[in-house]
Design an enzyme around this catalytic site. Structure first.
Site, PDB file in Angstrom:
ATOM      1  N   ARG A 155       0.922  -1.288   0.080  1.00  0.00           N
ATOM      2  CA  ARG A 155      -0.089   0.044   0.081  1.00  0.00           C
ATOM      3  C   ARG A 155       0.879   1.345  -0.055  1.00  0.00           C
ATOM      4  O   ARG A 155       0.299   2.269   0.201  1.00  0.00           O
ATOM      5  CB  ARG A 155      -0.778  -0.009   1.138  1.00  0.00           C
ATOM      6  CG  ARG A 155      -2.451  -0.330   0.942  1.00  0.00           C
ATOM      7  CD  ARG A 155      -2.937  -0.426   2.152  1.00  0.00           C
ATOM      8  NE  ARG A 155      -3.136   0.734   2.976  1.00  0.00           N
ATOM      9  CZ  ARG A 155      -2.658   1.112   4.244  1.00  0.00           C
ATOM     10  NH1 ARG A 155      -1.786  -0.061   4.650  1.00  0.00           N
ATOM     11  NH2 ARG A 155      -2.685   2.221   4.929  1.00  0.00           N
ATOM     12  N   LYS A 156       2.156   1.184  -0.147  1.00  0.00           N
ATOM     13  CA  LYS A 156       3.002   2.383  -0.152  1.00  0.00           C
ATOM     14  C   LYS A 156       2.985   2.888  -1.672  1.00  0.00           C
ATOM     15  O   LYS A 156       3.859   3.108  -2.620  1.00  0.00           O
ATOM     16  CB  LYS A 156       4.534   1.883  -0.194  1.00  0.00           C
ATOM     17  CG  LYS A 156       4.604   1.501   1.255  1.00  0.00           C
ATOM     18  CD  LYS A 156       6.204   1.041   1.496  1.00  0.00           C
ATOM     19  CE  LYS A 156       6.378   0.594   2.938  1.00  0.00           C
ATOM     20  NZ  LYS A 156       7.710   0.151   3.378  1.00  0.00           N
ATOM     21  N   THR A 157       1.674   3.580  -1.711  1.00  0.00           N
ATOM     22  CA  THR A 157       1.124   4.349  -2.973  1.00  0.00           C
ATOM     23  C   THR A 157       0.896   5.802  -3.011  1.00  0.00           C
ATOM     24  O   THR A 157       0.785   6.282  -1.687  1.00  0.00           O
ATOM     25  CB  THR A 157       0.030   3.729  -3.552  1.00  0.00           C
ATOM     26  OG1 THR A 157      -1.020   3.705  -2.626  1.00  0.00           O
ATOM     27  CG2 THR A 157       0.481   2.016  -4.040  1.00  0.00           C
TER      28      THR A 157
END
Length: 315
Positions: A155-157
């Site tokens: 989820r490192k977006t």
């Protein structure tokens, strides 16, 4: 040979993943770039023109449905020479030190609308294709190493841009891990410290997420992974382990899932995930027969863009 759909089928299948709200999101992106007067649009007018979309670097083409929607909203049409998921190979003239380019698509419409959609489309395409290119490379590395598990993007977006980045992962052929906080329960160190113990955290999560949702627990040691499995977790994440320690712990955990073990050593079957500090440069050290999932933030953080340009044809 990669076990994946043909490029044309991939294009049709993946665009069905995208939400019906996509058009609204793209409207907002266009509004962000033109909040008031279009001065450059006034200069060029609305005469029908053809613009060529060029790729200027090697990479996987990803983002076709987004580009189509951008120009559709502006009254333009796009004709693609390549399909979603195709690898674009751009030769370089090293003697002349000039990069070549290949024609990826033609966009037809009013000149002012072509230029209004240009930067939004190019930014999106560059980012999405860059992520797909890295994802494809990682997938191929896993296949070449005989890795039977999945490689997943975290989820490192970028806030507000997750749909594009996660979509690029899918085009590249890897797993999306969690799409958001509602997709799977992940109990990280902060959750456990806040509650006091792994069993308490898992019990609380299960009481609200029900039987249909997986629970994953971030573990700092093999002992924590055993405790998480016995507490009812579905996935244990071995976080920030060295490659050697990871393989030792994963092998031990896998052996303890054998029902023939005594009751004090047996643990329920869980998925084993490796995460933390894994990159394209180091992933080969983490491939292991006992690992089910390798998750990485490296797929979206610091990934190179693929260079595209849009050029209106001169009369």
């Amino acid at each position: 040979m990669e076990n994946r759909p043909s490029a044309q089928n991939l294009n049709l299948l993946l665009q069905n993943l995208l939400p019906s709200t996509l058009s609204t999101v793209i409207t907002e992106w266009l509004k962000e770039d033109l909040p008031s007067f279009d001065y450059g649009g006034y200069v060029v007018g609305n005469t029908q023109k053809v613009a060529i979309l060029f790729a200027k670097a090697n990479g996987v083409l990803a983002g076709v449905p987004f580009v189509n929607e951008i120009f559709h909203q502006l009254g333009c049409t796009v004709k693609w020479n390549y399909s979603e998921g195709d690898f674009l190979s751009v030769e370089t003239d090293t003697a002349a030190k000039n990069k070549s380019r290949i024609e990826v698509a033609q966009v037809t419409g009013p000149a002012n609308k072509l230029l209004l959609g240009e930067r939004v489309a190019l930014n999106l395409l560059a980012r999405c294709s860059g992520i797909a290119t890295r994802a494809r490379k990682l997938k191929n590395m896993g296949d070449e190493a005989g890795f039977k598990g999945v490689i997943a993007g975290t989820r490192k977006t970028t806030p507000g841009f997750r749909i594009v980045e996660k979509y690029g992962m899918s085009v590249g052929g890897i797993d999306n891990h969690r799409m958001d906080l509602s997709s799977m329960v992940m109990l990280k160190d902060n959750h456990i410290w806040a509650v006091g113990s792994i069993p308490s955290a898992v019990k609380a999560a299960r009481s609200v997420c029900g039987f249909s949702m997986k629970i994953e627990v971030e573990c700092q040691s093999e002992e924590e992974a055993v405790l998480a499995a016995k507490s009812g977790a579905d996935v244990v994440m071995l976080d920030n382990f060295s490659p050697n320690d990871l393989k030792i712990a994963a092998s031990s955990l896998r052996s303890r899932m054998n029902p023939s073990n005594s009751s004090d050593t047996f643990i329920p079957k869980v998925l084993i995930e490796a995460s933390g500090g894994i990159s394209e440069a180091t992933i080969n050290q983490y491939f292991c027969e006992h690992i089910d999932i390798i998750s990485m933030g490296d797929i979206t953080q610091g990934v190179p863009y693929i260079d595209f340009s849009l050029k209106i044809q001169q009369v």
